[in-house]
Write an enzyme that holds these catalytic residues in place. Structure first.
Site, PDB file in Angstrom:
ATOM      1  N   CYS A  43      29.689 -31.459  27.385  1.00 17.80           N
ATOM      2  CA  CYS A  43      28.604 -31.636  26.418  1.00 17.80           C
ATOM      3  C   CYS A  43      28.918 -32.854  25.561  1.00 17.80           C
ATOM      4  CB  CYS A  43      28.370 -30.386  25.578  1.00 17.80           C
ATOM      5  SG  CYS A  43      29.659 -29.976  24.409  1.00 17.80           S
ATOM      6  N   CYS A  63      24.134 -29.994  28.089  1.00 19.56           N
ATOM      7  CA  CYS A  63      23.128 -30.615  27.224  1.00 19.56           C
ATOM      8  C   CYS A  63      22.590 -31.861  27.929  1.00 19.56           C
ATOM      9  CB  CYS A  63      23.698 -30.958  25.850  1.00 19.56           C
ATOM     10  SG  CYS A  63      24.872 -32.311  25.813  1.00 19.56           S
ATOM     11  N   CYS A  98      27.103 -38.571  31.783  1.00 13.85           N
ATOM     12  CA  CYS A  98      28.216 -38.009  32.542  1.00 13.85           C
ATOM     13  C   CYS A  98      28.701 -39.011  33.585  1.00 13.85           C
ATOM     14  CB  CYS A  98      27.777 -36.726  33.243  1.00 13.85           C
ATOM     15  SG  CYS A  98      29.091 -35.915  34.172  1.00 13.85           S
TER      16      CYS A  98
END
Length: 143
Positions: free
Chosen positions: A10, A82, A89
């Protein structure tokens, strides 16, 4: 043979991913190595610790980690919790499965202590349900 690693990711690695790491470690440590990280680690949120303690899981010794700590590792399961984490990412080559859960950030909850804690509880319960349904059940069915 080592256990497959599950990375929960996250933005701040303060609540959602920390609760997910703690829960998976608690219920499936024989089958998985649970870890968590953040795009911009902020430190463990005390309300996340409290919400998890209510269901018998102590995450107070966990720490916020930067996702960079895991680059280059073999991580078969990557779960973003999220939207910001999904967008930022890094790619983990060899990831067998990537899941995305768009969960509200309980750290941004407003109101009294009890109102904020209620948001942490709701997110905790969503996380535990999704781990059971989308991770543990699906992986068990693949064996």
């Amino acid at each position: 043979m080592s256990k497959p690693k599950v990375l929960f990711l996250c933005t701040g690695n303060s609540a959602r991913s920390q609760m997910a790491e703690g829960y998976l470690r608690h219920v499936a440590s024989d089958d998985f190595e649970a870890v968590s990280a953040g795009i911009e680690p902020k430190g463990l949120n005390p309300l996340a610790v409290k919400a998890m303690r209510e269901i018998g899981i102590d995450i107070s010794n966990q720490r916020s980690k930067d996702v960079g700590e895991f680059l280059g590792e073999s991580i078969p399961y990557v779960v973003t919790v999220c939207d910001n984490a999904k967008e930022h990412c890094p790619v983990f080559p060899g990831a067998y499965s990537s899941l995305h859960w768009s969960l509200d950030d309980p750290a941004g909850a407003q109101g009294t202590h009890d109102e904020k804690l209620a948001v942490f509880r709701r997110i905790r319960d969503q996380i535990t349900s999704r781990i059971q349904l989308e991770l543990l059940t699906k992986v068990a069915n693949r064996k």
